[in-house]
Scaffold this motif. Structure first.
Motif, mmCIF file in Angstrom:
data_model
loop_
_atom_site.group_PDB
_atom_site.id
_atom_site.type_symbol
_atom_site.label_atom_id
_atom_site.label_comp_id
_atom_site.label_asym_id
_atom_site.label_seq_id
_atom_site.Cartn_x
_atom_site.Cartn_y
_atom_site.Cartn_z
ATOM 1 N N VAL A 18 -1.161 -2.806 9.667
ATOM 2 C CA VAL A 18 -1.576 -4.096 9.096
ATOM 3 C C VAL A 18 -2.405 -3.857 7.834
ATOM 4 C CG1 VAL A 18 -2.964 -6.172 9.486
ATOM 5 C CG2 VAL A 18 -1.450 -5.313 11.298
ATOM 6 N N GLU A 19 -3.340 -2.922 7.913
ATOM 7 C CA GLU A 19 -4.190 -2.619 6.756
ATOM 8 C C GLU A 19 -3.374 -2.129 5.568
ATOM 9 O OE1 GLU A 19 -7.834 0.369 5.438
ATOM 10 O OE2 GLU A 19 -6.954 0.582 7.423
ATOM 11 N N GLN A 20 -2.453 -1.197 5.802
ATOM 12 C CA GLN A 20 -1.667 -0.623 4.705
ATOM 13 C C GLN A 20 -0.729 -1.650 4.082
ATOM 14 O OE1 GLN A 20 -2.546 2.428 3.520
ATOM 15 N NE2 GLN A 20 -4.063 2.177 5.136
ATOM 16 N N HIS A 21 -0.055 -2.427 4.906
ATOM 17 C CA HIS A 21 0.819 -3.470 4.354
ATOM 18 C C HIS A 21 0.001 -4.440 3.510
ATOM 19 C CE1 HIS A 21 4.071 -2.175 7.077
ATOM 20 N NE2 HIS A 21 4.861 -2.884 6.295
ATOM 21 N N GLY A 22 -1.114 -4.913 4.059
ATOM 22 C CA GLY A 22 -1.952 -5.858 3.322
ATOM 23 C C GLY A 22 -2.462 -5.273 2.018
ATOM 24 N N LYS A 23 -2.945 -4.043 2.062
ATOM 25 C CA LYS A 23 -3.521 -3.376 0.894
ATOM 26 C C LYS A 23 -2.492 -3.175 -0.219
ATOM 27 C CE LYS A 23 -5.152 1.312 -0.016
ATOM 28 N NZ LYS A 23 -5.668 2.508 0.671
ATOM 29 N N TYR A 24 -1.355 -2.573 0.111
ATOM 30 C CA TYR A 24 -0.377 -2.246 -0.922
ATOM 31 C C TYR A 24 0.367 -3.466 -1.441
ATOM 32 C CZ TYR A 24 -1.540 2.587 -0.430
ATOM 33 O OH TYR A 24 -2.236 3.769 -0.428
ATOM 34 N N TYR A 25 0.656 -4.413 -0.583
ATOM 35 C CA TYR A 25 1.343 -5.605 -1.073
ATOM 36 C C TYR A 25 0.414 -6.482 -1.906
ATOM 37 C CZ TYR A 25 5.736 -4.631 1.235
ATOM 38 O OH TYR A 25 6.934 -4.066 1.590
ATOM 39 N N ALA A 26 -0.870 -6.500 -1.595
ATOM 40 C CA ALA A 26 -1.829 -7.235 -2.431
ATOM 41 C C ALA A 26 -1.953 -6.548 -3.791
ATOM 42 C CB ALA A 26 -3.186 -7.319 -1.740
ATOM 43 N N ARG A 27 -2.096 -5.230 -3.769
ATOM 44 C CA ARG A 27 -2.283 -4.479 -5.014
ATOM 45 C C ARG A 27 -1.038 -4.496 -5.892
ATOM 46 N NH1 ARG A 27 -2.432 1.861 -4.883
ATOM 47 N NH2 ARG A 27 -0.216 1.473 -5.178
ATOM 48 N N ASP A 28 0.131 -4.234 -5.291
ATOM 49 C CA ASP A 28 1.349 -4.048 -6.072
ATOM 50 C C ASP A 28 2.122 -5.332 -6.343
ATOM 51 O OD1 ASP A 28 0.647 -1.387 -5.948
ATOM 52 O OD2 ASP A 28 2.101 -0.885 -4.390
ATOM 53 N N GLU A 29 2.006 -6.315 -5.447
ATOM 54 C CA GLU A 29 2.814 -7.533 -5.568
ATOM 55 C C GLU A 29 1.973 -8.800 -5.744
ATOM 56 O OE1 GLU A 29 6.221 -7.400 -5.377
ATOM 57 O OE2 GLU A 29 6.358 -5.290 -4.815
ATOM 58 N N GLY A 30 0.665 -8.684 -5.517
ATOM 59 C CA GLY A 30 -0.199 -9.857 -5.621
ATOM 60 C C GLY A 30 -0.161 -10.762 -4.402
ATOM 61 N N PHE A 31 0.344 -10.249 -3.277
ATOM 62 C CA PHE A 31 0.451 -11.064 -2.065
ATOM 63 C C PHE A 31 -0.941 -11.465 -1.568
ATOM 64 C CE2 PHE A 31 4.785 -9.628 -0.095
ATOM 65 C CZ PHE A 31 5.418 -9.882 -1.295
ATOM 66 N N GLN A 40 0.752 -8.558 11.196
ATOM 67 C CA GLN A 40 0.002 -8.511 12.459
ATOM 68 C C GLN A 40 0.790 -9.212 13.565
ATOM 69 O OE1 GLN A 40 -3.477 -7.381 12.837
ATOM 70 N NE2 GLN A 40 -3.124 -7.574 15.018
ATOM 71 N N SER A 41 1.322 -10.377 13.270
ATOM 72 C CA SER A 41 2.085 -11.144 14.254
ATOM 73 C C SER A 41 3.356 -10.406 14.683
ATOM 74 C CB SER A 41 2.438 -12.511 13.661
ATOM 75 O OG SER A 41 3.290 -13.227 14.500
ATOM 76 N N ILE A 42 4.071 -9.837 13.718
ATOM 77 C CA ILE A 42 5.293 -9.083 14.022
ATOM 78 C C ILE A 42 4.972 -7.919 14.955
ATOM 79 C CG2 ILE A 42 7.029 -7.529 13.026
ATOM 80 C CD1 ILE A 42 6.954 -9.391 10.505
ATOM 81 N N LEU A 43 3.910 -7.189 14.634
ATOM 82 C CA LEU A 43 3.545 -6.028 15.440
ATOM 83 C C LEU A 43 3.041 -6.422 16.826
ATOM 84 C CD1 LEU A 43 1.955 -3.872 12.635
ATOM 85 C CD2 LEU A 43 4.006 -3.309 13.956
ATOM 86 N N GLU A 44 2.265 -7.488 16.913
ATOM 87 C CA GLU A 44 1.796 -7.943 18.227
ATOM 88 C C GLU A 44 2.972 -8.329 19.109
ATOM 89 O OE1 GLU A 44 -1.036 -11.027 17.349
ATOM 90 O OE2 GLU A 44 -2.618 -9.573 16.873
ATOM 91 N N ASP A 45 3.947 -9.035 18.529
ATOM 92 C CA ASP A 45 5.148 -9.399 19.290
ATOM 93 C C ASP A 45 5.918 -8.164 19.726
ATOM 94 O OD1 ASP A 45 4.550 -12.093 18.981
ATOM 95 O OD2 ASP A 45 6.071 -12.446 17.438
ATOM 96 N N PHE A 46 6.042 -7.196 18.836
ATOM 97 C CA PHE A 46 6.768 -5.971 19.161
ATOM 98 C C PHE A 46 6.085 -5.243 20.318
ATOM 99 C CE2 PHE A 46 7.766 -1.470 18.748
ATOM 100 C CZ PHE A 46 9.144 -1.496 18.608
#
Length: 160
Positions: A18-31, A40-46
């Motif tokens: 969750v941390e890495q996805h959030g960090k890199y997508y915010a930095r590289d894509e502006g998400f 987080q939701s996808i992983l909790e469901d998995f």
């Protein structure tokens, strides 16, 4: 990258992913933060309800340091969905992405899926080039506003 292994995902990997996805997508894509919440939701469901006979996740790591992830989940009885494919910048360009994609697709074949699909954005040029080079076909592309930014969403598929 000689010591890189691709190991099974563990529930203890969730906070890092969750941390890495959030960090890199915010930095590289502006998400915005809604993307991290989706991961987080996808992983909790998995973790709570995946079918271990037909669904798996993997983490690549080198000397105990995580480098990326990839998941194979059921879309329906014949179709697998590739999810959460992430490779940290320092691990890119060395063939690890292809190894991870091969691991996921090989598993999907062995689990009896006839096809795989994925959803991404055209801004992920290296990933899209990897998909195309490995036989994936672009199904659809459309402009959207997601995660606080304007994007071009893409759907891809491959026959296994």
């Amino acid at each position: 990258m000689e010591n890189v292994q691709i190991r099974p995902f563990r529930a203890t990997d969730v906070p890092w992913l969750v941390e890495q996805h959030g960090k890199y997508y915010a930095r590289d894509e502006g998400f915005d933060a809604s993307f991290g919440a989706l991961v987080q939701s996808i992983l909790e469901d998995f973790v709570a309800s995946h079918d271990p006979a037909r669904e798996r996740g993997w983490i690549s790591e080198c000397d105990g340091e995580r480098l990326g992830s990839i998941f194979c989940v059921a879309l329906d009885g014949q179709t697998a969905k590739l999810r959460l494919f992430l490779l940290l910048p320092e691990a890119r360009g060395r063939g690890l992405g292809k190894r991870m994609l091969d691991t996921c697709m090989g598993y999907a074949r062995s689990a009896g899926y006839a096809e795989m699909r994925l959803w991404t954005h055209e801004s992920h040029r290296a990933a899209c080039a990897l998909y195309r080079a490995n036989g994936w076909q672009l199904l659809a592309s459309k402009p959207v506003h997601s995660f606080g930014v304007d994007l071009v969403e893409q759907s891809w598929k491959i026959q296994l």
